[in-house]
Design an enzyme around this catalytic site. Structure first.
Site, short mmCIF file in Angstrom:
data_model
loop_
_atom_site.label_atom_id
_atom_site.label_comp_id
_atom_site.label_asym_id
_atom_site.label_seq_id
_atom_site.Cartn_x
_atom_site.Cartn_y
_atom_site.Cartn_z
N SER A 124 -12.21 -3.10 1.03
CA SER A 124 -10.57 -2.58 0.85
C SER A 124 -10.24 -3.45 1.82
O SER A 124 -10.43 -5.16 2.38
CB SER A 124 -10.46 -1.47 1.29
OG SER A 124 -8.99 -1.30 0.88
N ASP A 174 -8.42 -1.52 -10.86
CA ASP A 174 -7.77 -0.80 -9.54
C ASP A 174 -6.48 -1.43 -9.34
O ASP A 174 -6.21 -2.40 -9.47
CB ASP A 174 -8.98 -1.98 -8.46
CG ASP A 174 -8.76 -1.89 -6.59
OD1 ASP A 174 -7.47 -1.19 -6.72
OD2 ASP A 174 -9.51 -2.06 -6.27
N HIS A 205 -10.12 1.52 -6.94
CA HIS A 205 -10.20 1.62 -5.80
C HIS A 205 -11.59 1.55 -5.08
O HIS A 205 -11.66 1.20 -4.23
CB HIS A 205 -8.89 0.93 -5.15
CG HIS A 205 -8.76 0.42 -3.73
ND1 HIS A 205 -9.05 -0.39 -4.35
CD2 HIS A 205 -8.72 0.81 -2.52
CE1 HIS A 205 -8.67 -1.71 -2.88
NE2 HIS A 205 -8.71 -0.59 -1.56
C1 MLT Z 1 -5.41 -3.64 2.88
O1 MLT Z 1 -4.19 -3.49 3.34
O2 MLT Z 1 -5.73 -4.41 3.06
C2 MLT Z 1 -5.12 -3.39 1.19
O3 MLT Z 1 -3.97 -3.03 1.34
C3 MLT Z 1 -5.90 -2.78 0.99
C4 MLT Z 1 -5.56 -1.39 1.83
O4 MLT Z 1 -6.78 -1.37 3.00
O5 MLT Z 1 -5.28 -0.44 1.01
#
Ligand code: MLT
Length: 226
Positions: A124, A174, A205
């Site tokens: 992520s 996701d 996710h």
């Molecule tokens: C981010 O901010 O890098 C993406 O939205 C993924 C997350 O951390 O939620």
């Protein structure tokens, strides 16, 4: 799985500018030649989160795991600032990407690992800064495993990533790192001539056992070229 870590008050945190863990390879004989996995946690995570995953992916790798320095809302660690969900502060992202690349380079000298054999493993937010590093500081990584990655930024000039092997594992359902985001990132990396393997999981996710299994297989198959 429990993984022994370096001392809790890591003396190198200050030297390297990041709170982090470094775990040497358990196999002393492979210590010079093997890979180092750069573990990059998701939003709200920390330097301990991905240690078991790293060890599972490669039982002999060195593990280097920094904690993101941004504290969203004063308490949620991340690797770079965002303005809203999925809307990134590009100036901060660029700065943090170069800063993290500097950390890896310094760590390779302090811990004596080969800087040409560093594979990012990011989830992520961690996958997003890993993708940014491929695009802005390609010399830092020889490859990457990106779980639930998005397009972090589009550089003015695409780097030549023809020697980089990249595994992406994305969730079909996701809502954050959407299917379109993953496909656009994969296309961008391929336009930079990277060798990209994008695999789909029947998930959202969250990280699943199928992700880990697929990443492990990919690593075994590609290890010699990384
Ligand atoms: C981010 O901010 O890098 C993406 O939205 C993924 C997350 O951390 O939620």
């Amino acid at each position: 799985m429990s993984v022994p870590t370096s001392s809790p008050a890591n003396k190198s945190d200050q030297q390297l500018g990041f709170t982090h863990r470094y775990i040497p390879s358990p196999d002393r004989s492979s210590d010079i030649a093997g890979l180092t996995l750069l573990l990059l946690h998701g939003t709200g995570g920390n330097e301990d989160d991905l240690l078991p995953l790293g060890r599972e992916l490669d039982p002999n790798a060195r593990l280097l795991s920094p904690r993101g320095k941004i504290l969203e809302g004063g308490r949620i660690p991340r690797f770079f600032r965002r303005l809203a969900e999925g809307v990134f502060d590009i100036e901060d992202l660029e700065f943090r990407t170069h800063e993290l690349a500097g950390f890896v380079e310094k760590a390779s000298r302090i811990y004596e690992f080969d800087p040409r054999k560093v594979i990012a493993v990011g989830y992520s937010n961690g996958a997003n800064i890993a993708a940014s590093m491929l695009l802005l500081n390609p010399q830092t990584l020889s490859g990457a495993i990106l779980f639930r990655a998005m397009v972090p930024l589009v550089p003015e000039n695409l780097p030549d990533l023809s020697d980089k092997h990249i595994f992406m594992s994305s969730g079909l359902r996701d809502p954050i790192a959407t299917r379109q985001e993953a496909e656009t990132l994969s296309g961008l990396l391929k336009r930079a001539r990277a060798i990209v393997d994008l695999q789909w999981q029947n998930s959202g996710h969250e990280l699943t056992r199928d992700d880990i299994h697929a990443a492990k297989q990919w690593l075994v198959l590609n290890k010699k070229q990384l």
